[in-house]
Write an enzyme that holds these catalytic residues in place. Structure first.
Site, short mmCIF file in Angstrom:
data_model
loop_
_atom_site.label_atom_id
_atom_site.label_comp_id
_atom_site.label_asym_id
_atom_site.label_seq_id
_atom_site.Cartn_x
_atom_site.Cartn_y
_atom_site.Cartn_z
N HIS A 1 -7.47 -5.56 -0.66
CA HIS A 1 -6.31 -4.87 -0.09
C HIS A 1 -5.71 -5.59 1.10
CE1 HIS A 1 -4.13 -1.13 -0.68
NE2 HIS A 1 -4.05 -0.97 0.62
N SER B 1 0.82 -1.20 0.00
CA SER B 1 0.00 0.00 0.00
C SER B 1 0.86 1.26 0.00
CB SER B 1 -0.96 -0.05 1.19
OG SER B 1 -1.94 0.95 1.11
N ASP C 1 -9.68 -5.29 -5.06
CA ASP C 1 -9.09 -4.23 -4.24
C ASP C 1 -9.76 -2.89 -4.55
OD1 ASP C 1 -7.41 -2.47 -2.85
OD2 ASP C 1 -5.67 -3.74 -3.19
#
Length: 409
Positions: free
Chosen positions: A385, A182, A352
Site C-alpha cells: 500500500h 487509497s 497490498d
C-alpha cells in the site's frame, strides 16, 4: 524498519482514537474564513514548508464546500524551470485516509509525483480533505464542536471532491486529470458510479484502489473493524478520530496482545510488506502524518470490511436509514455504472494488505464491460500500500507509466 516505536502511530491510524483536544493547527477554531486561512498558510502552510523549500512556485488556495467546510488546496503551476502555467493540463491529486496533501511531497523532488508532474508540463493541484491539519475551517463550526465531525466518506464524495474539482476547473478553464490513492480512489469511484464529475474529467489514475475491502488481509485493520473499536469510541462521545491522541499507548498494547497480531513490524502488518521504502522517507512521513478524520468515517469503513459492501453509511436502524435515505437500507454505490468510456489507469500491488488483490479483482470484474482502449491495468507483484506514495522506485515503475497514460488522453 522493525522499530515498533517508530511505527506505533501508523498502527493507530486504523485502530485507535482519542478525545478531541484544544487545537493550535494552522486552521484553528478561530479560522472560519478563507482570507484568514490564506494569510496563515502563506507563512505556515504546505507551500511554505514543503514546496517552496524545493524551489518550486506554489499558491495557497481555499475552497468552501456546499456544507460549509473550508478546504485548503495547493497549486504548483510550473516546474523548477519557472515557466508560466499557460494552457498546461491540470492534475488534481487526492490523498488517502488519515493523510493530507503532503502524501505527494514525501519523496525527493526527482521522485515525488507532484513535482514530477510539474516538471513534465502539468498544472498540479493538491487537495486536503476536511478534518486534516490545513482544512479545519468551517463557516460556522469549530473542530471542537461535535457537529464538525458528523461525516463519513459519503460527504467527501458528495461535497469535498466536487468542490475541489469545480475550483480547479474554474481556475484553469480546462478538464482535469485525477490521481487518487487509497481512500482517494474510493471517493472518486463513488462519484463516478453516480456519473458525477465526469464532465470535468479527462482521465483518472487510481493507485491502490479501494472499493471492495471485504477480503483485506491486514490483521490490524480486520481486528479493528470486526471488534467495533470505532463504534465504541463513537458511543463514548468521541467524534474526532485523532491518531496522535492520548489513547494510543493503552489501545496499542491491547491490540498487540491479540492473537495473530505481530507488532514487531507494525507498518508491514498494517499495509502489507512494502518492498521499496527507506527509513529516511518513513521519518519524513512521521513528521507530518497521520492526520485526523471523523470517527463516523472509520465506522463507515469498518462496515465495508465487515459487510463486504459498498453502500452509504449504515445507521444500523431502519427508521434512521429511512430518515436519511428514504429506504430501510443504505443505497449501494454500483461500480458497474461507471461510464465505460472514462479513461482509467488502475495500479495495484500483490503485497497490498488493504487493497487486496482479490478485492481489486471484484472491482475489475465490475469494469469488465469498460471500453478496452480506456482501461489500463498495472499490477506490481512486490508492491504494497505505501509503496505507491513512498516507494523509492515508484517513479520508474508507476509514475512514468501514469504520465504516459495521461499524454494519450
Amino acid at each position: 524498519m522493525a522499530n515498533s516505536c517508530l511505527f506505533s502511530i501508523i498502527v493507530f491510524v486504523l485502530v485507535c482514537g482519542s478525545v478531541v483536544g484544544t487545537r493550535t493547527n494552522v486552521f484553528s477554531a478561530e479560522s472560519h474564513d478563507d482570507k484568514t486561512a490564506l494569510e496563515t498558510a502563506a507563512t505556515d502552510g504546505i507551500c511554505a514548508s514543503m514546496v517552496e523549500t524545493q524551489n518550486y512556485a506554489c499558491e495557497e488556495h481555499t475552497v468552501t464546500t456546499e456544507d460549509g467546510y473550508i478546504l485548503s488546496m495547493q497549486r504548483i503551476p510550473s516546474g523548477r524551470s519557472g515557466r508560466t502555467p499557460g494552457n498546461k493540463p491540470p492534475v488534481l491529486l487526492q490523498h488517502g485516509l488519515l493523510m493530507d496533501a503532503i502524501t505527494w511531497l514525501l519523496l525527493p523532488p526527482e521522485q515525488s509525483l507532484a513535482f514530477l508532474l510539474a516538471d513534465n508540463g502539468y498544472d498540479v493541484w493538491l487537495a486536503n480533505t476536511r478534518g486534516t491539519k490545513y482544512s479545519l475551517g468551517h463557516v460556522s463550526l469549530s473542530p471542537n464542536d461535535s457537529a464538525y465531525w458528523l461525516w463519513s466518506w459519503d460527504e467527501l464524495a458528495a461535497y469535498d471532491l466536487p468542490a475541489t474539482f469545480q475550483h480547479v476547473h474554474d481556475q484553469t478553464g480546462q478538464k482535469l486529470h485525477y490521481v487518487g490513492h487509497s481512500l482517494g480512489t474510493l471517493i472518486a469511484l463513488a462519484s463516478f458510479s453516480k456519473n458525477q464529475l465526469v464532465n470535468m474529467l479527462r482521465s483518472a489514475a487510481l493507485l491502490s484502489p479501494i472499493a471492495y475491502v471485504g477480503q483485506l488481509t491486514s490483521p490490524l485493520a480486520r481486528y479493528a473493524a470486526e471488534d467495533f473499536l470505532a463504534e465504541t469510541l463513537y458511543w463514548l462521545g468521541v467524534d474526532e478520530f485523532d491518531p496522535r491522541g492520548e489513547a494510543v499507548v493503552n489501545l496499542l498494547k491491547d491490540i498487540c496482545n491479540k492473537p495473530g497480531v505481530d507488532c514487531t513490524n507494525l507498518l508491514n502488518s498494517f499495509t502489507g510488506k512494502n518492498c521499496c521504502l527507506n527509513s529516511s522517507i518513513v521519518d519524513v512521513f512521521l513528521d507530518h502524518e497521520p492526520q485526523a478524520t471523523a470517527t463516523k468515517n472509520m465506522i463507515h469503513i469498518s462496515q465495508m470490511i465487515r459487510d463486504r459492501t459498498i453502500t452509504m453509511y449504515n445507521y444500523e436502524d431502519e427508521e434512521e436509514n429511512r430518515k436519511h435515505y428514504g429506504q430501510p437500507n443504505p443505497p449501494v454505490y454500483n461500480m458497474t455504472n461507471i461510464p465505460s468510456d472514462l479513461p482509467l489507469f488502475l495500479g495495484y500491488g500483490g503485497a497490498d494488505a488493504l487493497s487486496d488483490v482479490n478485492d481489486v479483482k471484484l472491482l475489475l470484474d465490475s469494469l469488465k464491460d469498460h471500453d478496452g482502449d480506456k482501461l489500463v491495468i498495472q499490477y506490481r507483484e512486490d508492491y504494497a500500500h505505501a509503496d505507491y506514495v513512498m516507494g523509492d522506485n515508484a517513479k520508474q515503475l508507476v509514475y512514468n507509466p501514469l504520465m504516459a497514460f495521461f499524454k494519450l488522453q
